[in-house]
Enzyme design. Structure first.
Site, PDB file in Angstrom:
ATOM      1  N   CYS A   1       0.832  -1.203   0.000  1.00 53.78           N
ATOM      2  CA  CYS A   1       0.000   0.000   0.000  1.00 53.78           C
ATOM      3  C   CYS A   1       0.872   1.262   0.000  1.00 53.78           C
ATOM      4  O   CYS A   1       1.485   1.553  -1.020  1.00 53.78           O
ATOM      5  CB  CYS A   1      -0.997  -0.057   1.149  1.00 53.78           C
TER       6      CYS A   1
ATOM      7  N   HIS B   1      -3.622  -5.185   0.299  1.00 46.48           N
ATOM      8  CA  HIS B   1      -3.043  -5.736   1.537  1.00 46.48           C
ATOM      9  C   HIS B   1      -3.078  -7.263   1.525  1.00 46.48           C
ATOM     10  O   HIS B   1      -4.048  -7.854   2.025  1.00 46.48           O
ATOM     11  CB  HIS B   1      -3.834  -5.235   2.748  1.00 46.48           C
TER      12      HIS B   1
ATOM     13  N   GLU C   1      -1.559  -9.245   3.368  1.00 47.64           N
ATOM     14  CA  GLU C   1      -1.454  -9.804   4.731  1.00 47.64           C
ATOM     15  C   GLU C   1      -2.807 -10.171   5.322  1.00 47.64           C
ATOM     16  O   GLU C   1      -2.897 -11.067   6.160  1.00 47.64           O
ATOM     17  CB  GLU C   1      -0.705  -8.819   5.652  1.00 47.64           C
TER      18      GLU C   1
HETATM   19  N1  GLN Z   1      -2.007   6.697   2.702  1.00 48.13           N
HETATM   20  C1  GLN Z   1      -2.108   5.940   1.486  1.00 48.13           C
HETATM   21  C2  GLN Z   1      -3.466   6.125   0.825  1.00 48.13           C
HETATM   22  O1  GLN Z   1      -4.425   6.506   1.462  1.00 48.13           O
HETATM   23  C3  GLN Z   1      -1.819   4.476   1.721  1.00 48.13           C
HETATM   24  C4  GLN Z   1      -2.767   3.811   2.664  1.00 48.13           C
HETATM   25  C5  GLN Z   1      -2.255   2.510   3.222  1.00 48.13           C
HETATM   26  O2  GLN Z   1      -1.039   2.252   3.235  1.00 48.13           O
HETATM   27  N2  GLN Z   1      -3.138   1.676   3.729  1.00 48.13           N
HETATM   28  O3  GLN Z   1      -3.619   5.898  -0.336  1.00 48.13           O
END
Ligand code: GLN
Length: 539
Positions: free
Chosen positions: A384, A510, A512
Site C-alpha cells: 500500500c 493488503h 497480509e
Molecule cells: N495513505 C495511502 C493512501 O491513502 C496508503 C494507505 C495505506 O497504506 N493503507 O492511499
C-alpha cells in the site's frame, strides 16, 4: 448445519489483554475441527463507528474484510484460525449501534416512544448478535464482548446477553475469561480477583458456565475446586489457560483442557469424532522446528506498537513455515533511517518490507530503505503506502523526476506520480470512505506476479485513497518498472515490479489480510523464499 445456531458469549474479567480473541478463535477452531460450522463476532464498546478512524497507536491494526468493513484486529485472528472470511456483521461497535438507533428515531420508526438504552439499544445489540446465527450458515456463533466486566461502556452489552440468555435458554452459554495472578511473596496463585469478577457478572444477572483462567502457573485440582465452589461452576468447567510460547499453541492447550467437550456437553450436542487437527499440528511442528533463520526488515512508523502490523507479522509466520524457516523481524523506524545509515541498518537483512501507512511522517526514511533494496538487489515487498513509496523512489531516482511525490504528502508536487482518485476528490467524511475491501485484479502473463499467484485473475483487499497515476505508466515501463496487475474495470495499477531485480514487488492492496495458517499468502511465501536464497550461505 443446524437450523438454530448456538450462541457462545465470551466475557472478560479482572483486566484487559487476557486474550479473549485468541481463546474465542481457539474454541472456534476446535469446534470447526469436529465438523461444526462456526463464526466469531466481536462487540466493541467504544463510540467510534468503526476502528477505521483510529490511530494504530490507540488500537493496533485496522483489519479489513472482503466486504470492505474496517474492523478490530481480532477478526484477523478469526480468519487466520478458521480460514473462512468474516464480514461487516462480525464486528459491531457502540458507535454503530447508536448510529442505527438514532437513524431509526429520525425516520420516526419508534412511533413516538421515548428511545432508551433498554429496550432500544439492547434490542439493536441483540439483533446484531443474531444476524449471523439467523443466516443459517453456522452451527455456532461465538460473540466476544470487548472490554472488561464492570466497565460502564460494556453494560448494555452484558444486559443484552442477559436478555438473550433468557430468550434462547439452552441454546446459549457464557464463558468468562479471567486472571489467576501468582503472588511471588506468598508463593501462591490467587483466586480472589476471579471471585470478584464473577460476582460483578452475577450482579448484572449473568452466571458464567465456564471459566477460562489465564495463569502463569498450572492450576492444581485444589484451586480448580475452590474456584468452582466460589463461582457456581462445575470443576471440569474451570479451564486453565497457561501462558503459551505462541498463540498457535492455544487451540491444542484448550483441547488438552477439554474446553470443546465441556462446551458441547453444556449445549447438549454430540461430541462426535475427535477434532481433526492434522494440518494445524503440522504447521505448529514446523513453526517450532525451523531449519534456519532469515532476517527481514520491517520498515514502518508505528513500530513502537507491534500490534499495528499484526497481520503482516502473522503472514510472515505462515510463510516462514512454508519454507521451514524462522523469520527474525528487524523492526526499523522509518523516521530513523536515511541514505547515510541505510547500509548500517539494512546491510545484514535478507529482505525489506515497507509497511502501509498514512501521512508524511517517516516517508523519506521509507524512500531511503526502498532505494537501498532496489540498488543492492535485496528482495523487497512494498504494501500500500510501501508500494506508493516504491513508485515515488523510482520516479525520483530512475526517471529523474525531481520532487516527484504523492499528493497525499505534497499536494503541489510537479510530478504527482501517486494521486487522489477523482471520486475521492469529493469525499469530505473520513469514516468508511476509502477504497475498501476486495477488488479484482488481472495479472499480466509472463510477469513475476503471474508466476507467484499462478493465476490470471485474483482478488485482494484494499484500504487507501491514493492511486498510481496512470499518466506516468509508459515512462515507468520504458525505464523498467512494470505494472503487472491491473484492476479490470478501472485500469488502476494494483501491482508494480522490476524485472531486472531478483525480487522487487509493490502492491496497492493488503495481501497480509488474506494469509491464514492453512493457506499462507503466495506473495509472502515467495518473498520469504527469495530471502532464504539470499541467506544461504548466511549473509
Ligand atoms: N495513505 C495511502 C493512501 O491513502 C496508503 C494507505 C495505506 O497504506 N493503507 O492511499
Amino acid at each position: 448445519m443446524s437450523a438454530t445456531a448456538k450462541y457462545i458469549f465470551v466475557t472478560g474479567g479482572v483486566t484487559s489483554s487476557l486474550g479473549k480473541g485468541i481463546i474465542s478463535a481457539s474454541l472456534a477452531k476446535l469446534l470447526q475441527a469436529r465438523g461444526y460450522s462456526v463464526t466469531i463476532q466481536k462487540l466493541d464498546p467504544y463510540i467510534n463507528v468503526d476502528p477505521g478512524t483510529l490511530n494504530p497507536y490507540e488500537h493496533g491494526e485496522c483489519y479489513v474484510t472482503d466486504d470492505g468493513a474496517e474492523t478490530d484486529l481480532d477478526l484477523g485472528h478469526y480468519e487466520r484460525y478458521l480460514n473462512i472470511p468474516t464480514s461487516q456483521a462480525n464486528n459491531v461497535t457502540t458507535g454503530r449501534i447508536y448510529q442505527a438507533v438514532i437513524d431509526k428515531e429520525r425516520r420516526g420508526e419508534y412511533l413516538g416512544k421515548t428511545v432508551q438504552v433498554i429496550p432500544h439499544i439492547t434490542d439493536e445489540i441483540k439483533e446484531r448478535i443474531q444476524i449471523l446465527g439467523k443466516s443459517g450458515n453456522f452451527d455456532f456463533v461465538i460473540t466476544e464482548i470487548g472490554g472488561t466486566v464492570g466497565d460502564i461502556e460494556s453494560l448494555p452489552y452484558i444486559e443484552s446477553v442477559r436478555q438473550l440468555h433468557w430468550e434462547l435458554g439452552n441454546n446459549c452459554m457464557v464463558i468468562h475469561l479471567t486472571l489467576i495472578p501468582y503472588l511471588n511473596a506468598a508463593g501462591e496463585l490467587k483466586t480472589k480477583p476471579t471471585q470478584h469478577s464473577v460476582k460483578a457478572l452475577l450482579e448484572l444477572g449473568l452466571q458464567p458456565d465456564v471459566l477460562v483462567c489465564r495463569t502463569e502457573h498450572q492450576l492444581n485440582q485444589g484451586i480448580r475446586n475452590k474456584i468452582a465452589k466460589f463461582c457456581n461452576v462445575a470443576s471440569n468447567a474451570v479451564i486453565e489457560s497457561i501462558d503459551a510460547d505462541t498463540i498457535y499453541d492455544v487451540p491444542l492447550l484448550m483441547l488438552g483442557e477439554q474446553l470443546d467437550k465441556v462446551v458441547l456437553n453444556k449445549l447438549n450436542l454430540p461430541g462426535g469424532p475427535e477434532p481433526e487437527l492434522t494440518l494445524w499440528r503440522n504447521f505448529l511442528r514446523k513453526f517450532k522446528n525451523p531449519r534456519s533463520t532469515v532476517r527481514i526488515a520491517l520498515v514502518g512508523k508505528y513500530i513502537e506498537l507491534k500490534d499495528s502490523y499484526k497481520s503482516i507479522v502473522e503472514a510472515f509466520n505462515h510463510a516462514g513455515v512454508s519454507s521451514e524457516v524462522k523469520i527474525d523481524l528487524k523492526w526499523i523506524h522509518s523516521e530513523k533511517i536515511n541514505e547515510h545509515n541505510a547500509n548500517e541498518l539494512l546491510g545484514n537483512v535478507a529482505g525489506i518490507l515497507v509497511a502501509p501507512g498514512f501521512g508524511s511522517r517517516g516517508i523519506e526514511g521509507k524512500l531511503s530503505a526502498i532505494q537501498y533494496a532496489r540498488e543492492n538487489k535485496i528482495p523487497f515487498l512494498g504494501i500500500c503506502l510501501g508500494m506508493q513509496c516504491a513508485v515515488i523512489e523510482f520516479s525520483r531516482n530512475v526517471l529523474g523526476l525531481e520532487d516527484a511525490h504523492s499528493t497525499e504528502i505534497n499536494p503541489d508536487t510537479p510530478h504527482p506520480v501517486i494521486d487522489l482518485m477523482n471520486i475521492q476528490k469529493k469525499v469530505t467524511h473520513k469514516g468508511g470512505t476509502m477504497r475498501l475491501g476486495a477488488y479484482p485484479c488481472n495479472l499480466m502473463k509472463g510477469t513475476m506476479a503471474h508466476s507467484i499467484y499462478n493465476d490470471e485473475h485474483i482478488s485482494e483487499r484494499h484500504r487507501h485513497r491514493y492511486e498510481y497515476n496512470n499518466e506516468y505508466l509508459p515512462d515507468f515501463e520504458k525505464a523498467g518498472m512494470l505494472a503487472s496487475g491491473l484492476n479490470p474495470d478501472s485500469g488502476l495499477v494494483e501491482i508494480v515490479e522490476i524485472p531486472d531485480h531478483p525480487w522487487f514487488i509493490g502492491v496497492q492492496f493488503h495481501p497480509e489480510y488474506k494469509s491464514t495458517v492453512v493457506s499462507p499468502h503466495p506473495l509472502f511465501v515467495h518473498f520469504v523464499k527469495a530471502t532464504v536464497k539470499v541467506t544461504e550461505p548466511v549473509r
